[in-house]
Write a protein that holds these residues in place. Sequence first.
Motif, PDB file in Angstrom:
ATOM      1  N   GLY A 128     -14.377 -17.176  -1.311  1.00  0.00           N
ATOM      2  CA  GLY A 128     -13.440 -16.913  -2.395  1.00  0.00           C
ATOM      3  C   GLY A 128     -12.099 -17.600  -2.236  1.00  0.00           C
ATOM      4  O   GLY A 128     -11.355 -17.732  -3.211  1.00  0.00           O
ATOM      5  N   THR A 132     -15.365 -22.712  -6.385  1.00  0.00           N
ATOM      6  CA  THR A 132     -15.784 -21.862  -7.508  1.00  0.00           C
ATOM      7  C   THR A 132     -17.232 -22.107  -7.923  1.00  0.00           C
ATOM      8  O   THR A 132     -17.754 -21.379  -8.781  1.00  0.00           O
ATOM      9  CB  THR A 132     -14.878 -22.117  -8.723  1.00  0.00           C
ATOM     10  OG1 THR A 132     -14.828 -23.528  -8.992  1.00  0.00           O
ATOM     11  CG2 THR A 132     -13.465 -21.615  -8.479  1.00  0.00           C
ATOM     12  N   LEU A 164     -22.186 -21.072 -10.987  1.00  0.00           N
ATOM     13  CA  LEU A 164     -20.883 -20.426 -10.890  1.00  0.00           C
ATOM     14  C   LEU A 164     -20.907 -19.428  -9.729  1.00  0.00           C
ATOM     15  O   LEU A 164     -21.854 -18.645  -9.584  1.00  0.00           O
ATOM     16  CB  LEU A 164     -20.568 -19.707 -12.201  1.00  0.00           C
ATOM     17  CG  LEU A 164     -19.207 -19.031 -12.313  1.00  0.00           C
ATOM     18  CD1 LEU A 164     -18.080 -20.056 -12.254  1.00  0.00           C
ATOM     19  CD2 LEU A 164     -19.131 -18.216 -13.615  1.00  0.00           C
ATOM     20  N   TYR A 165     -19.875 -19.449  -8.907  1.00  0.00           N
ATOM     21  CA  TYR A 165     -19.851 -18.576  -7.741  1.00  0.00           C
ATOM     22  C   TYR A 165     -18.431 -18.044  -7.553  1.00  0.00           C
ATOM     23  O   TYR A 165     -17.565 -18.692  -6.962  1.00  0.00           O
ATOM     24  CB  TYR A 165     -20.303 -19.329  -6.483  1.00  0.00           C
ATOM     25  CG  TYR A 165     -20.651 -18.420  -5.330  1.00  0.00           C
ATOM     26  CD1 TYR A 165     -21.920 -17.855  -5.229  1.00  0.00           C
ATOM     27  CD2 TYR A 165     -19.710 -18.120  -4.344  1.00  0.00           C
ATOM     28  CE1 TYR A 165     -22.246 -17.024  -4.182  1.00  0.00           C
ATOM     29  CE2 TYR A 165     -20.018 -17.284  -3.292  1.00  0.00           C
ATOM     30  CZ  TYR A 165     -21.295 -16.740  -3.213  1.00  0.00           C
ATOM     31  OH  TYR A 165     -21.622 -15.893  -2.166  1.00  0.00           O
ATOM     32  N   LEU A 166     -18.192 -16.818  -8.107  1.00  0.00           N
ATOM     33  CA  LEU A 166     -16.903 -16.149  -7.993  1.00  0.00           C
ATOM     34  C   LEU A 166     -17.029 -14.979  -7.032  1.00  0.00           C
ATOM     35  O   LEU A 166     -18.120 -14.456  -6.810  1.00  0.00           O
ATOM     36  CB  LEU A 166     -16.419 -15.684  -9.362  1.00  0.00           C
ATOM     37  CG  LEU A 166     -16.396 -16.766 -10.459  1.00  0.00           C
ATOM     38  CD1 LEU A 166     -15.878 -16.190 -11.768  1.00  0.00           C
ATOM     39  CD2 LEU A 166     -15.567 -17.963 -10.026  1.00  0.00           C
ATOM     40  N   TYR A 170     -10.678 -11.797  -5.988  1.00  0.00           N
ATOM     41  CA  TYR A 170      -9.969 -13.061  -6.146  1.00  0.00           C
ATOM     42  C   TYR A 170      -9.717 -13.315  -7.624  1.00  0.00           C
ATOM     43  O   TYR A 170     -10.430 -12.797  -8.497  1.00  0.00           O
ATOM     44  CB  TYR A 170     -10.757 -14.213  -5.538  1.00  0.00           C
ATOM     45  CG  TYR A 170     -10.626 -14.249  -4.018  1.00  0.00           C
ATOM     46  CD1 TYR A 170      -9.617 -14.995  -3.405  1.00  0.00           C
ATOM     47  CD2 TYR A 170     -11.497 -13.520  -3.218  1.00  0.00           C
ATOM     48  CE1 TYR A 170      -9.496 -15.011  -2.026  1.00  0.00           C
ATOM     49  CE2 TYR A 170     -11.376 -13.532  -1.840  1.00  0.00           C
ATOM     50  CZ  TYR A 170     -10.371 -14.284  -1.242  1.00  0.00           C
ATOM     51  OH  TYR A 170     -10.240 -14.281   0.110  1.00  0.00           O
ATOM     52  N   TYR A 172      -9.124 -15.943 -10.951  1.00  0.00           N
ATOM     53  CA  TYR A 172      -9.624 -17.227 -11.443  1.00  0.00           C
ATOM     54  C   TYR A 172      -9.215 -17.428 -12.896  1.00  0.00           C
ATOM     55  O   TYR A 172      -8.824 -16.480 -13.594  1.00  0.00           O
ATOM     56  CB  TYR A 172     -11.159 -17.261 -11.373  1.00  0.00           C
ATOM     57  CG  TYR A 172     -11.741 -17.025 -10.002  1.00  0.00           C
ATOM     58  CD1 TYR A 172     -11.953 -18.085  -9.122  1.00  0.00           C
ATOM     59  CD2 TYR A 172     -12.099 -15.732  -9.589  1.00  0.00           C
ATOM     60  CE1 TYR A 172     -12.507 -17.859  -7.876  1.00  0.00           C
ATOM     61  CE2 TYR A 172     -12.645 -15.506  -8.344  1.00  0.00           C
ATOM     62  CZ  TYR A 172     -12.852 -16.576  -7.484  1.00  0.00           C
ATOM     63  OH  TYR A 172     -13.403 -16.352  -6.242  1.00  0.00           O
ATOM     64  N   LEU A 174     -11.512 -18.406 -15.910  1.00  0.00           N
ATOM     65  CA  LEU A 174     -12.946 -18.481 -16.152  1.00  0.00           C
ATOM     66  C   LEU A 174     -13.316 -19.755 -16.909  1.00  0.00           C
ATOM     67  O   LEU A 174     -12.495 -20.342 -17.626  1.00  0.00           O
ATOM     68  CB  LEU A 174     -13.400 -17.242 -16.922  1.00  0.00           C
ATOM     69  CG  LEU A 174     -13.291 -15.912 -16.156  1.00  0.00           C
ATOM     70  CD1 LEU A 174     -13.705 -14.746 -17.054  1.00  0.00           C
ATOM     71  CD2 LEU A 174     -14.144 -15.940 -14.882  1.00  0.00           C
ATOM     72  N   ALA A 181     -14.612 -23.435 -14.182  1.00  0.00           N
ATOM     73  CA  ALA A 181     -13.864 -22.344 -13.552  1.00  0.00           C
ATOM     74  C   ALA A 181     -13.049 -22.898 -12.386  1.00  0.00           C
ATOM     75  O   ALA A 181     -13.543 -23.717 -11.598  1.00  0.00           O
ATOM     76  CB  ALA A 181     -14.813 -21.265 -13.062  1.00  0.00           C
ATOM     77  N   ALA A 183      -9.718 -21.767  -9.406  1.00  0.00           N
ATOM     78  CA  ALA A 183      -8.926 -20.675  -8.843  1.00  0.00           C
ATOM     79  C   ALA A 183      -7.598 -20.574  -9.584  1.00  0.00           C
ATOM     80  O   ALA A 183      -7.020 -21.593 -10.000  1.00  0.00           O
ATOM     81  CB  ALA A 183      -8.684 -20.922  -7.354  1.00  0.00           C
ATOM     82  N   ILE A 195     -11.356 -10.470 -10.328  1.00  0.00           N
ATOM     83  CA  ILE A 195     -12.746  -9.989 -10.249  1.00  0.00           C
ATOM     84  C   ILE A 195     -12.750  -8.635  -9.543  1.00  0.00           C
ATOM     85  O   ILE A 195     -12.367  -8.517  -8.377  1.00  0.00           O
ATOM     86  CB  ILE A 195     -13.631 -10.990  -9.478  1.00  0.00           C
ATOM     87  CG1 ILE A 195     -13.548 -12.385 -10.102  1.00  0.00           C
ATOM     88  CG2 ILE A 195     -15.076 -10.509  -9.436  1.00  0.00           C
ATOM     89  CD1 ILE A 195     -14.075 -12.480 -11.501  1.00  0.00           C
ATOM     90  N   TYR A 227     -19.504 -10.273 -14.746  1.00  0.00           N
ATOM     91  CA  TYR A 227     -18.296 -10.089 -13.954  1.00  0.00           C
ATOM     92  C   TYR A 227     -17.435  -9.028 -14.639  1.00  0.00           C
ATOM     93  O   TYR A 227     -17.082  -9.146 -15.817  1.00  0.00           O
ATOM     94  CB  TYR A 227     -17.500 -11.393 -13.860  1.00  0.00           C
ATOM     95  CG  TYR A 227     -18.186 -12.451 -13.016  1.00  0.00           C
ATOM     96  CD1 TYR A 227     -18.157 -12.377 -11.623  1.00  0.00           C
ATOM     97  CD2 TYR A 227     -18.842 -13.526 -13.607  1.00  0.00           C
ATOM     98  CE1 TYR A 227     -18.783 -13.344 -10.850  1.00  0.00           C
ATOM     99  CE2 TYR A 227     -19.460 -14.499 -12.848  1.00  0.00           C
ATOM    100  CZ  TYR A 227     -19.426 -14.393 -11.460  1.00  0.00           C
ATOM    101  OH  TYR A 227     -20.052 -15.345 -10.699  1.00  0.00           O
TER     102      TYR A 227
END
Length: 232
Positions: A128, A132, A164-166, A170, A172, A174, A181, A183, A195, A227
């Motif tokens: 994180g 992203t 997508l990996y959130l 953390y 972001y 979107l 996406a 940070a 999140i 999310y």
Amino acid sequence: MTLPPPPNPPGYPGAAPWEPGVGAPPPPPKKNNTPLIIGLIAGVVVLCLVGLCGGGLAYNYLNDDESPAAGGPSLSTQQTGRPAPSDLYSPPEVVPTTEAALPAPAAVGDCISVDVKGAFLGLGNCNGSSGTYRVLSIDRAQGTCSDPDGAWITTGGYRLCLELYLVRNYCYKLPTETDFAVAATKCKDKGTVHIVDIVPGGANGDKCTKDYKWNHWYRFTHPTVVYCVMKY
């Protein structure tokens, strides 16, 4: 008593160089130079012969030739198999080369950072703090991804297929239909989200956590995930 005058001593005018009545002495014999001349000529001839033979032997030695048999024909270039001097050079053989493939910029499973337009910024991590998207596959041929509707970028001659990996807790910005996406520069800035919970395969916010406050949920496909966020 008067004595007769003495005779003139030899060597003085009037002295007789020989006894009276004896004929003039013969001239000394001339030296014969013929043997000396013949010897000099012979020496010159011998030196010339030695020089020619020595030069020929040295030339043959330096060129690695065998002396031809006496009275026989001289060896030709074709007989010895050695090319003539004008044919000694030949261009070097061209070795075909193949372009070395550049290493892939990431590996499957890595998380990467991109800007809002998808330009590759480098490797990140999956905790994180940086990154992203996670790499699902790498294709040097830059063909289509296994999920043609999923996110992907091309960099370094490779196509990276992404998901997508959130990460919880953390902040972001979107993704949208045109942006990736990224940070958040500062959490709680307008347009950012925090999140709170993640529901893989969820259809809506029904399964979002009840333990923490959140005010919005977003559902994404490729892969399918919900999310649960605090939207600012």
